[in-house]
Design a protein around this motif. Structure first.
Motif, PDB file in Angstrom:
ATOM      1  N   GLY A  33      38.418  55.082  -6.775  1.00 59.82           N
ATOM      2  CA  GLY A  33      39.377  55.466  -5.742  1.00 59.82           C
ATOM      3  C   GLY A  33      38.755  56.460  -4.798  1.00 59.82           C
ATOM      4  N   TRP A  98      50.541  42.321   1.090  1.00 63.38           N
ATOM      5  CA  TRP A  98      49.499  42.755   2.009  1.00 63.38           C
ATOM      6  C   TRP A  98      49.999  42.746   3.448  1.00 63.38           C
ATOM      7  N   ARG A 165      41.138  52.016   3.020  1.00 60.17           N
ATOM      8  CA  ARG A 165      41.000  53.238   2.224  1.00 60.17           C
ATOM      9  C   ARG A 165      40.074  54.242   2.923  1.00 60.17           C
ATOM     10  N   ASP A 201      50.459  56.003   2.490  1.00 59.07           N
ATOM     11  CA  ASP A 201      49.851  54.678   2.599  1.00 59.07           C
ATOM     12  C   ASP A 201      48.687  54.518   1.629  1.00 59.07           C
ATOM     13  N   ALA A 203      48.606  55.832  -1.330  1.00 56.76           N
ATOM     14  CA  ALA A 203      49.251  55.574  -2.621  1.00 56.76           C
ATOM     15  C   ALA A 203      49.714  54.118  -2.702  1.00 56.76           C
ATOM     16  N   ARG A 204      50.270  53.610  -1.608  1.00 56.29           N
ATOM     17  CA  ARG A 204      50.697  52.198  -1.596  1.00 56.29           C
ATOM     18  C   ARG A 204      49.505  51.269  -1.738  1.00 56.29           C
ATOM     19  N   ASP A 206      46.671  51.934  -3.231  1.00 54.33           N
ATOM     20  CA  ASP A 206      46.177  52.018  -4.605  1.00 54.33           C
ATOM     21  C   ASP A 206      47.019  51.175  -5.545  1.00 54.33           C
ATOM     22  N   ARG A 207      48.341  51.142  -5.312  1.00 55.55           N
ATOM     23  CA  ARG A 207      49.198  50.307  -6.166  1.00 55.55           C
ATOM     24  C   ARG A 207      48.941  48.825  -5.928  1.00 55.55           C
ATOM     25  N   LEU A 208      48.643  48.472  -4.691  1.00 52.52           N
ATOM     26  CA  LEU A 208      48.422  47.062  -4.355  1.00 52.52           C
ATOM     27  C   LEU A 208      47.031  46.606  -4.744  1.00 52.52           C
ATOM     28  N   ASP A 209      46.055  47.474  -4.617  1.00 48.87           N
ATOM     29  CA  ASP A 209      44.658  47.128  -4.863  1.00 48.87           C
ATOM     30  C   ASP A 209      44.178  47.791  -6.148  1.00 48.87           C
ATOM     31  N   ARG A 210      44.822  47.464  -7.231  1.00 51.82           N
ATOM     32  CA  ARG A 210      44.454  48.057  -8.518  1.00 51.82           C
ATOM     33  C   ARG A 210      43.174  47.425  -9.034  1.00 51.82           C
TER      34      ARG A 210
END
Length: 221
Positions: A33, A98, A165, A201, A203-204, A206-210
């Motif tokens: 991250g 996405w 990111r 954004d 945080a969002r 990171d949740r989407l691109d785990r």
């Protein structure tokens, strides 16, 4: 804010990646991250090669300090480079998550871009992008944009996640510097908005691109 530190922040904002040479690749998201964002002084960066610190400081106009103008100019340059990749999302992926994230970030970026341009006009700064043609941290290069245009599905998600990111992390970092070193109330208020929106954004994203889950470690016998 001491005058010496405010001047240093102005240099750091303008010098953020504007030198010649290579820059970090943003196409691949870091395995752990984004790097933690410092809440204290911004990271020390050197001025571009061949330029003295005073050469990169814009003139202060009215209540706008050199730091304000430097941050606004850099923010405009970064937003202008990001928007073309967000425009690719509807045609490169059918994933609704996405698409929603891209729409949300694009809305924020366009709003911040409009406000930044208006504040630059109010400051009396030249209507010239001093970062034109620079490949700075958080910016997509022409080569990377070409790669995005030819990718679809998961490959596209992988590439755009890294670029988003990098952009959001750098945007939050320099906006934090503006909060600490800026003078104009409207500029520092915009910086606070950018920090809040960018952190949310990230945080969002990171949740989407785990990262893929690691297989369980077998118990020792």
């Amino acid at each position: 804010m001491r005058p010496r530190l405010a001047a240093l922040l102005a240099v750091l904002l303008l010098a953020a990646g504007c030198g010649t040479g290579t820059r970090p690749t943003t196409g691949t998201p870091p395995a752990t991250g984004p790097a933690p964002l410092r809440t204290g002084s911004p990271p020390a960066l050197a001025p571009p090669a061949g330029e003295s610190p005073t050469a990169v400081l814009p003139a202060t106009t009215g209540q706008f300090s050199a730091t304000d103008i430097a941050w606004l100019q850099l923010s405009v340059a970064m937003a202008e480079r990001l928007l073309p990749i967000l425009d690719l999302v509807p045609g490169r992926t059918s994933d609704p998550a996405w698409r929603r994230l891209a729409t949300r970030i694009e809305t924020s970026e366009r709003t911040h871009l409009t406000r930044s341009r208006r504040l630059l006009a109010d400051s009396g700064a030249p209507v010239v992008n001093p970062h034109e043609g620079h490949d700075m941290p958080g910016m997509v290069t022409d080569e990377e944009l070409t790669a995005l245009r030819s990718a679809t599905g998961r490959a596209f998600h992988h590439l755009i996640a890294g670029h988003l990111r990098a952009h959001l992390t750098q945007s939050v970092r320099i906006a934090t510097a503006e909060q600490q070193g800026g003078s104009d109330p409207a500029a520092t208020a915009l910086a606070a908005t950018v920090v809040r929106a960018g952190a949310a954004d990230l945080a969002r994203l990171d949740r989407l691109d785990r990262p893929p889950a690691l297989p369980p470690v077998p118990a020792a016998r």
